[in-house]
Design a protein around this motif. Structure first.
Motif, mmCIF file in Angstrom:
data_model
loop_
_atom_site.group_PDB
_atom_site.id
_atom_site.type_symbol
_atom_site.label_atom_id
_atom_site.label_comp_id
_atom_site.label_asym_id
_atom_site.label_seq_id
_atom_site.Cartn_x
_atom_site.Cartn_y
_atom_site.Cartn_z
ATOM 1 N N LYS A 83 0.833 -1.211 0.000
ATOM 2 C CA LYS A 83 0.000 0.000 0.000
ATOM 3 C C LYS A 83 0.865 1.258 0.000
ATOM 4 O O LYS A 83 0.598 2.214 -0.734
ATOM 5 N N GLU A 88 -0.649 4.715 -1.099
ATOM 6 C CA GLU A 88 -1.912 4.634 -0.363
ATOM 7 C C GLU A 88 -1.661 4.604 1.144
ATOM 8 O O GLU A 88 -2.006 3.655 1.833
ATOM 9 N N LEU A 90 -2.992 6.358 3.635
ATOM 10 C CA LEU A 90 -4.190 6.329 4.469
ATOM 11 C C LEU A 90 -4.787 4.929 4.530
ATOM 12 O O LEU A 90 -5.214 4.470 5.592
ATOM 13 N N ASP A 91 -4.804 4.228 3.400
ATOM 14 C CA ASP A 91 -5.294 2.846 3.390
ATOM 15 C C ASP A 91 -4.414 1.955 4.258
ATOM 16 O O ASP A 91 -4.916 1.094 4.981
ATOM 17 N N LEU A 93 -2.719 2.864 6.854
ATOM 18 C CA LEU A 93 -3.053 3.224 8.231
ATOM 19 C C LEU A 93 -4.333 2.518 8.681
ATOM 20 O O LEU A 93 -4.392 1.933 9.770
ATOM 21 N N ARG A 94 -5.340 2.549 7.837
ATOM 22 C CA ARG A 94 -6.619 1.900 8.164
ATOM 23 C C ARG A 94 -6.452 0.388 8.323
ATOM 24 O O ARG A 94 -7.018 -0.221 9.228
ATOM 25 N N ILE A 95 -5.700 -0.221 7.408
ATOM 26 C CA ILE A 95 -5.477 -1.673 7.471
ATOM 27 C C ILE A 95 -4.775 -2.042 8.772
ATOM 28 O O ILE A 95 -5.166 -2.988 9.459
ATOM 29 N N ARG A 97 -4.667 -0.395 11.638
ATOM 30 C CA ARG A 97 -5.547 -0.203 12.796
ATOM 31 C C ARG A 97 -6.607 -1.287 12.886
ATOM 32 O O ARG A 97 -6.888 -1.809 13.965
ATOM 33 N N LYS A 98 -7.199 -1.638 11.750
ATOM 34 C CA LYS A 98 -8.256 -2.649 11.757
ATOM 35 C C LYS A 98 -7.700 -4.029 12.114
ATOM 36 O O LYS A 98 -8.316 -4.779 12.867
ATOM 37 N N ILE A 104 -4.377 5.464 16.941
ATOM 38 C CA ILE A 104 -4.022 6.277 15.782
ATOM 39 C C ILE A 104 -2.579 6.770 15.856
ATOM 40 O O ILE A 104 -1.866 6.806 14.848
ATOM 41 N N ALA A 107 -0.289 3.805 15.101
ATOM 42 C CA ALA A 107 -0.412 3.461 13.681
ATOM 43 C C ALA A 107 0.368 4.455 12.829
ATOM 44 O O ALA A 107 1.125 4.061 11.929
ATOM 45 N N LYS A 108 0.228 5.731 13.116
ATOM 46 C CA LYS A 108 0.943 6.763 12.353
ATOM 47 C C LYS A 108 2.448 6.588 12.502
ATOM 48 O O LYS A 108 3.195 6.659 11.518
#
Length: 125
Positions: A83, A88, A90-91, A93-95, A97-98, A104, A107-108
């Protein structure tokens, strides 16, 4: 193998030392609070983080957390790298975290660590 925020959230050495002391004197609740004091550790993962601390496996730095991520969850690590290579962020980051439940801030920091060029190894003496 699944990996959670407990294994990926760096907790500074001072807080780890404080938590370990509190646990050894029977103050488990205070030990859990100490682990969360200067970290992004979610409350739900604090007991698991304490177990990792007792086993000597709780990361102190984002670099240690990055090594844990790549070693214990190589498929997730590769998905994040893919990613990031395609822009990508932001994607990614979302992956992260999920899949792990990290906060957050963690993750960052992990994503920034993955984006950073590898550091050269110090010369051996």
């Amino acid at each position: 193998m699944s990996i959670t925020a407990a294994a990926l959230t760096p907790v500074p050495a001072a807080e780890q030392d404080e938590a370990l002391y509190l646990y050894t004197v029977g103050e488990k609740t205070k030990a859990l609070k100490a682990l969360r004091k200067d970290s992004d550790l979610p409350l739900a993962y604090a007991p698991a983080a304490l177990e990792l601390l007792l086993a000597g496996a709780l990361p102190k730095t984002v670099e240690e957390a990055g090594r844990i991520l790549s070693g214990r969850a190589p498929a997730l690590h590769e998905a994040l790298i893919t990613k990031l290579r395609s822009g990508e962020r932001l994607d990614a980051l979302r992956i992260l975290r999920k899949a792990t439940g990290v906060g957050i801030v963690t993750a960052k920091r992990l994503i920034e660590h993955l984006l950073a060029p590898p550091q050269p190894s110090p010369p051996s003496q």
